[in-house]
Write an enzyme that holds these catalytic residues in place. Structure first.
Site, PDB file in Angstrom:
ATOM      1  N   SER A  14      -3.171  13.178 -13.075  1.00  0.00           N
ATOM      2  CA  SER A  14      -2.543  12.776 -14.337  1.00  0.00           C
ATOM      3  C   SER A  14      -2.459  11.258 -14.479  1.00  0.00           C
ATOM      4  CB  SER A  14      -1.126  13.341 -14.427  1.00  0.00           C
ATOM      5  OG  SER A  14      -1.148  14.724 -14.230  1.00  0.00           O
ATOM      6  N   THR A  41      -3.282  17.454  -8.891  1.00  0.00           N
ATOM      7  CA  THR A  41      -2.287  18.449  -8.484  1.00  0.00           C
ATOM      8  C   THR A  41      -1.649  19.121  -9.691  1.00  0.00           C
ATOM      9  OG1 THR A  41      -1.812  17.246  -6.461  1.00  0.00           O
ATOM     10  CG2 THR A  41      -0.128  18.774  -7.211  1.00  0.00           C
ATOM     11  N   CYS A  42      -1.224  18.333 -10.661  1.00  0.00           N
ATOM     12  CA  CYS A  42      -0.478  18.897 -11.795  1.00  0.00           C
ATOM     13  C   CYS A  42      -1.270  19.986 -12.505  1.00  0.00           C
ATOM     14  CB  CYS A  42      -0.116  17.786 -12.783  1.00  0.00           C
ATOM     15  SG  CYS A  42       0.610  18.415 -14.299  1.00  0.00           S
ATOM     16  N   CYS A  47       2.019  21.812 -11.424  1.00  0.00           N
ATOM     17  CA  CYS A  47       2.876  22.108 -12.589  1.00  0.00           C
ATOM     18  C   CYS A  47       2.312  23.164 -13.519  1.00  0.00           C
ATOM     19  CB  CYS A  47       3.104  20.845 -13.409  1.00  0.00           C
ATOM     20  SG  CYS A  47       3.299  19.344 -12.458  1.00  0.00           S
ATOM     21  N   LYS A  50       1.707  26.684 -11.943  1.00  0.00           N
ATOM     22  CA  LYS A  50       3.049  27.145 -11.560  1.00  0.00           C
ATOM     23  C   LYS A  50       3.828  27.630 -12.779  1.00  0.00           C
ATOM     24  CE  LYS A  50       6.337  24.723 -12.104  1.00  0.00           C
ATOM     25  NZ  LYS A  50       6.844  23.614 -11.333  1.00  0.00           N
ATOM     26  N   ALA A 114     -13.997   8.318  -2.427  1.00  0.00           N
ATOM     27  CA  ALA A 114     -14.140   6.854  -2.421  1.00  0.00           C
ATOM     28  C   ALA A 114     -13.213   6.241  -1.390  1.00  0.00           C
ATOM     29  CB  ALA A 114     -13.801   6.303  -3.804  1.00  0.00           C
ATOM     30  N   GLY A 175      13.688  24.292   1.109  1.00  0.00           N
ATOM     31  CA  GLY A 175      14.734  24.485   0.103  1.00  0.00           C
ATOM     32  C   GLY A 175      14.592  23.532  -1.063  1.00  0.00           C
ATOM     33  N   TYR A 177      12.119  21.839  -4.445  1.00  0.00           N
ATOM     34  CA  TYR A 177      11.589  22.317  -5.727  1.00  0.00           C
ATOM     35  C   TYR A 177      10.614  23.488  -5.513  1.00  0.00           C
ATOM     36  CZ  TYR A 177      12.490  18.004  -8.596  1.00  0.00           C
ATOM     37  OH  TYR A 177      13.019  16.971  -9.311  1.00  0.00           O
ATOM     38  N   GLU A 181      11.198  27.345  -6.560  1.00  0.00           N
ATOM     39  CA  GLU A 181      10.437  27.831  -7.712  1.00  0.00           C
ATOM     40  C   GLU A 181       9.578  29.036  -7.309  1.00  0.00           C
ATOM     41  OE1 GLU A 181       8.332  24.402  -9.203  1.00  0.00           O
ATOM     42  OE2 GLU A 181      10.047  23.748 -10.394  1.00  0.00           O
ATOM     43  N   ARG A 198      16.701  25.120   6.186  1.00  0.00           N
ATOM     44  CA  ARG A 198      17.373  24.613   7.390  1.00  0.00           C
ATOM     45  C   ARG A 198      18.738  23.998   7.111  1.00  0.00           C
ATOM     46  NH1 ARG A 198      13.524  19.347   8.777  1.00  0.00           N
ATOM     47  NH2 ARG A 198      13.918  18.196   6.858  1.00  0.00           N
ATOM     48  N   ASP A 335       2.046   9.838  -6.953  1.00  0.00           N
ATOM     49  CA  ASP A 335       2.605  10.375  -5.704  1.00  0.00           C
ATOM     50  C   ASP A 335       2.181   9.589  -4.473  1.00  0.00           C
ATOM     51  OD1 ASP A 335       3.606  12.300  -7.359  1.00  0.00           O
ATOM     52  OD2 ASP A 335       2.636  14.006  -6.376  1.00  0.00           O
ATOM     53  N   HIS A 467      25.197  26.643 -33.376  1.00  0.00           N
ATOM     54  CA  HIS A 467      25.824  27.908 -33.013  1.00  0.00           C
ATOM     55  C   HIS A 467      24.999  29.106 -33.480  1.00  0.00           C
ATOM     56  CE1 HIS A 467      29.159  30.482 -31.934  1.00  0.00           C
ATOM     57  NE2 HIS A 467      29.053  31.091 -33.101  1.00  0.00           N
ATOM     58  N   GLU A 472      25.401  24.510 -26.976  1.00  0.00           N
ATOM     59  CA  GLU A 472      26.490  23.990 -27.810  1.00  0.00           C
ATOM     60  C   GLU A 472      27.696  23.614 -26.950  1.00  0.00           C
ATOM     61  OE1 GLU A 472      28.671  26.736 -30.480  1.00  0.00           O
ATOM     62  OE2 GLU A 472      27.450  28.335 -29.630  1.00  0.00           O
TER      63      GLU A 472
HETATM   64  P1  NDP Z   1      10.882  18.601  -1.217  1.00  0.00           P
HETATM   65  O1  NDP Z   1      10.873  17.318  -0.472  1.00  0.00           O
HETATM   66  O2  NDP Z   1      11.580  18.703  -2.519  1.00  0.00           O
HETATM   67  O3  NDP Z   1      11.449  19.742  -0.272  1.00  0.00           O
HETATM   68  C1  NDP Z   1      10.980  19.933   1.022  1.00  0.00           C
HETATM   69  C2  NDP Z   1      11.859  20.969   1.673  1.00  0.00           C
HETATM   70  O4  NDP Z   1      11.338  21.312   2.949  1.00  0.00           O
HETATM   71  C3  NDP Z   1      13.276  20.475   1.889  1.00  0.00           C
HETATM   72  O5  NDP Z   1      14.140  21.536   1.630  1.00  0.00           O
HETATM   73  C4  NDP Z   1      13.282  20.095   3.356  1.00  0.00           C
HETATM   74  O6  NDP Z   1      14.529  20.212   3.961  1.00  0.00           O
HETATM   75  C5  NDP Z   1      12.343  21.133   3.922  1.00  0.00           C
HETATM   76  N1  NDP Z   1      11.692  20.722   5.150  1.00  0.00           N
HETATM   77  C6  NDP Z   1      11.032  19.572   5.391  1.00  0.00           C
HETATM   78  N2  NDP Z   1      10.539  19.560   6.648  1.00  0.00           N
HETATM   79  C7  NDP Z   1      10.896  20.730   7.202  1.00  0.00           C
HETATM   80  C8  NDP Z   1      10.712  21.311   8.481  1.00  0.00           C
HETATM   81  N3  NDP Z   1      10.048  20.660   9.440  1.00  0.00           N
HETATM   82  N4  NDP Z   1      11.220  22.527   8.729  1.00  0.00           N
HETATM   83  C9  NDP Z   1      11.912  23.169   7.758  1.00  0.00           C
HETATM   84  N5  NDP Z   1      12.132  22.684   6.533  1.00  0.00           N
HETATM   85  C10 NDP Z   1      11.631  21.465   6.260  1.00  0.00           C
HETATM   86  O7  NDP Z   1       9.349  18.975  -1.322  1.00  0.00           O
HETATM   87  P2  NDP Z   1       8.568  20.031  -2.183  1.00  0.00           P
HETATM   88  O8  NDP Z   1       7.378  20.299  -1.355  1.00  0.00           O
HETATM   89  O9  NDP Z   1       9.416  21.165  -2.618  1.00  0.00           O
HETATM   90  O10 NDP Z   1       8.189  19.206  -3.475  1.00  0.00           O
HETATM   91  C11 NDP Z   1       7.581  17.918  -3.358  1.00  0.00           C
HETATM   92  C12 NDP Z   1       7.851  17.123  -4.596  1.00  0.00           C
HETATM   93  O11 NDP Z   1       7.064  17.604  -5.647  1.00  0.00           O
HETATM   94  C13 NDP Z   1       9.289  17.190  -5.110  1.00  0.00           C
HETATM   95  O12 NDP Z   1      10.103  16.263  -4.471  1.00  0.00           O
HETATM   96  C14 NDP Z   1       9.130  16.909  -6.555  1.00  0.00           C
HETATM   97  O13 NDP Z   1       9.201  15.528  -6.780  1.00  0.00           O
HETATM   98  C15 NDP Z   1       7.735  17.428  -6.873  1.00  0.00           C
HETATM   99  N6  NDP Z   1       7.812  18.707  -7.605  1.00  0.00           N
HETATM  100  C16 NDP Z   1       8.393  18.715  -8.828  1.00  0.00           C
HETATM  101  C17 NDP Z   1       8.502  19.891  -9.528  1.00  0.00           C
HETATM  102  C18 NDP Z   1       9.161  19.889 -10.857  1.00  0.00           C
HETATM  103  O14 NDP Z   1       9.302  18.836 -11.453  1.00  0.00           O
HETATM  104  N7  NDP Z   1       9.593  21.034 -11.365  1.00  0.00           N
HETATM  105  C19 NDP Z   1       7.983  21.150  -9.007  1.00  0.00           C
HETATM  106  C20 NDP Z   1       7.405  21.024  -7.709  1.00  0.00           C
HETATM  107  C21 NDP Z   1       7.327  19.836  -7.043  1.00  0.00           C
HETATM  108  P3  NDP Z   1      15.641  19.045   3.870  1.00  0.00           P
HETATM  109  O15 NDP Z   1      16.269  19.151   2.530  1.00  0.00           O
HETATM  110  O16 NDP Z   1      16.582  19.378   4.966  1.00  0.00           O
HETATM  111  O17 NDP Z   1      14.916  17.761   4.093  1.00  0.00           O
END
Ligand code: NDP
Length: 484
Positions: A14, A41-42, A47, A50, A114, A175, A177, A181, A198, A335, A467, A472
């Site tokens: 993008s 990616t998007c 995005c 997804k 490249a 845990g 995004y 999702e 975790r 990114d 409404h 609202e």
């Molecule tokens: P995130 O960084 O949001 O989440 C990574 C998750 O993996 C966290 O919960 C993290 O835990 C966990 N984690 C990392 N390392 C380990 C490990 N070794 N063992 C177990 N758990 C682990 O990354 P995502 O991949 O979900 O998304 C990447 C980015 O992409 C986002 O930050 C966002 O900016 C973008 N995105 C945006 C979307 C949207 O706008 N709707 C949709 C999808 C992606 P902890 O919290 O403890 O670090």
């Protein structure tokens, strides 16, 4: 010195495509190299597919609700091959649109990898060299697996769109995004989803009450969310350790017996039935394990550090507020810079780069108050500070309401939504707005304008409610729930 191009963009996602098009439209001679599919990616593995999967997954509940609304509709199975075929066709179409936009702007396309060999020279994977006055690196990122034994047995988000069949039992690790999702999407498509995170609560960094409600709603929908849980060991299902599988787990639905899954054990790296031992002691067999454990910038083997571009500890290209690297002719956006990993941000960074470099109008990037949405079910729409961030900064008032929305309440569903405003006591400005509701992504786009403009709580109050809607409530919350 005469260069082949005014601008050479590396990466057709993008951000890169937008910068290339806009620079070329302004008269610059531009080339772009992409070694994968155009759109990045998007469009290809993020995005767009997804969101289409979010739509697909919402129809199961939609059918159930339709019956409550008087429609005589029957449930039927979800046809993944039919859906993914249509999805592929749509992505091909979009990739074609991106390609046509570049061609229409006279951007020369190289479908090659490249790398940089000096501050003005790009070497393509066919061995040819090109020179450019400016180089823009917009190579994005890739999903990463955790550094643990057996991690190659799992799949990552890129692989989801190419699955031949949907797993019956899926474990999602993470845990953030992507984890949340896909947990909702897969559960909606009829997959039995277990999620290990975790930490103490999913969606770290978002408002606590919003995270809490989403976690509850995910559990309510049948996702087996295990907090404070991680994988301690994993191996292809059917190997010797599964002999100890029977009766040692904590989950009643433990999957197929070892003998049954053994015949389906895949080659490493392709995903497939995996035996997993968790920190909570349970042992289970999953058809697939999805690692949604974060993303890393695509900076490897690009010659960046060799020519003096600074690369940070997480592999990100270090840039200033104008997206310029330590090498003045080399810029980076999106990114790969590890700033805010969102498509619209990469696009803005691309536009600001063109404004700065080609239009003589130095434009720093504004990363403040970016609205965003997490497409869980229900969605989270958010802009500004969480209550926790804001109260660390200054005294705040919290306006918050949670209720059963009309549409799902009528259908007999226990869903709840949340509308929350975090307001500065001193300036009355709305510092944060957090919405958990169906369509929250759409709502927060508009609330984001008000918050970005510096609207006060009284500005929200002066706005007449629409409404009957869920949103609202954002303009009718009269009394703070608490001060913090
Ligand atoms: P995130 O960084 O949001 O989440 C990574 C998750 O993996 C966290 O919960 C993290 O835990 C966990 N984690 C990392 N390392 C380990 C490990 N070794 N063992 C177990 N758990 C682990 O990354 P995502 O991949 O979900 O998304 C990447 C980015 O992409 C986002 O930050 C966002 O900016 C973008 N995105 C945006 C979307 C949207 O706008 N709707 C949709 C999808 C992606 P902890 O919290 O403890 O670090």
């Amino acid at each position: 010195m005469a260069f082949d191009y005014d601008l050479f963009v590396i990466g057709g996602g993008s951000g890169g495509v937008r910068a290339a098009r806009v620079a070329a439209a302004g008269g610059a001679k531009v080339a772009l190299a992409e070694d994968n599919r155009m759109g990045g990616t998007c469009v290809i593995r993020g995005c767009v597919p997804k969101k289409i999967m979010v739509f697909a997954s919402s129809y199961r509940e939609g059918l159930e609700d339709a019956r409550s609304y008087g429609w005589d509709v029957k449930d039927g199975p979800f046809d993944w091959p039919a859906f993914s075929g249509r999805l592929k066709t749509e992505l091909d179409r979009l990739e074609g649109v991106y390609r046509d936009l570049l061609k229409g702007s006279n951007v020369e396309i190289f479908d090659l990898r490249a790398r940089l060999t000096d501050p003005h020279t790009i070497e393509l994977s066919d061995g040819t060299q090109k020179t450019a006055k400016h180089i823009l690196v917009a190579t994005g990122g890739h999903p990463v697996r955790p550094d643990m034994k057996g991690a190659e047995l799992g799949i990552v988000s890129d692989d989801i769109f190419n699955l031949k069949e949907l797993p019956k039992k899926l474990l999602i690790v993470g845990g953030g995004y992507i984890a949340c999702e896909f947990a909702c999407i897969m559960q909606g498509l009829g997959v039995e989803v277990t999620q290990f995170y975790r930490g103490a609560q999913i969606l770290r960094g978002f408002d606590d009450e919003a995270r809490g409600l989403i976690a509850e709603m995910m559990n309510e929908r049948g996702i087996k969310l295990h907090l404070g849980t991680n994988i301690v060991d994993m191996a292809p299902a059917g190997e010797d350790h599964t002999a100890s599988w029977s009766g040692t787990g904590t989950d009643a639905a433990m999957g197929a017996p070892a003998a049954e899954v053994a015949v389906r054990a895949p080659a490493a790296g392709t995903g497939g039935p995996v035996w997993v031992k968790a920190t909570n002691g349970s042992e289970q067999v999953f058809d697939q394990v999805l690692f949604a454990t974060g993303r890393s910038p695509n900076t490897r083997d690009m010659g960046l550090e060799e020519i003096g571009v600074e690369v940070g500890r997480r592999g990100e290209i270090v840039v200033d507020e104008y997206s310029q690297t330590a090498v003045p002719s080399v810029y980076a956006i999106g990114d790969v810079t590890g700033r805010v990993q969102l498509t619209p941000v990469a696009i803005r960074e691309g536009m600001a780069f063109v404004e700065t470099v080609f239009n003589g109008n130095p434009t720093p990037i504004d990363h403040d108050l970016i609205p965003s949405a997490v497409f869980t079910q229900p969605e989270l729409g958010t802009v500004g500070m969480s209550e926790e961030e804001a109260r660390d900064q200054e005294p705040v008032e919290i306006y918050c309401t949670s209720f059963r929305p009309m549409q799902s309440a009528f259908a007999g569903r226990p869903d709840r939504v949340l509308m929350k405003l975090v307001v500065s006591q001193a300036t009355r400005k709305v510092l944060g707005c957090h919405i958990v509701a169906p369509g929250a992504g759409e709502m927060i786009q508009l609330a984001g304008i008000a918050v970005k403009m510096g609207a006060t709580k009284e500005d929200f109050d002066r706005t007449v409610a629409v409404h009957p809607t869920m949103s609202e409530e954002l303009v009718t919350m009269k009394t703070p729930m608490r001060v913090a």
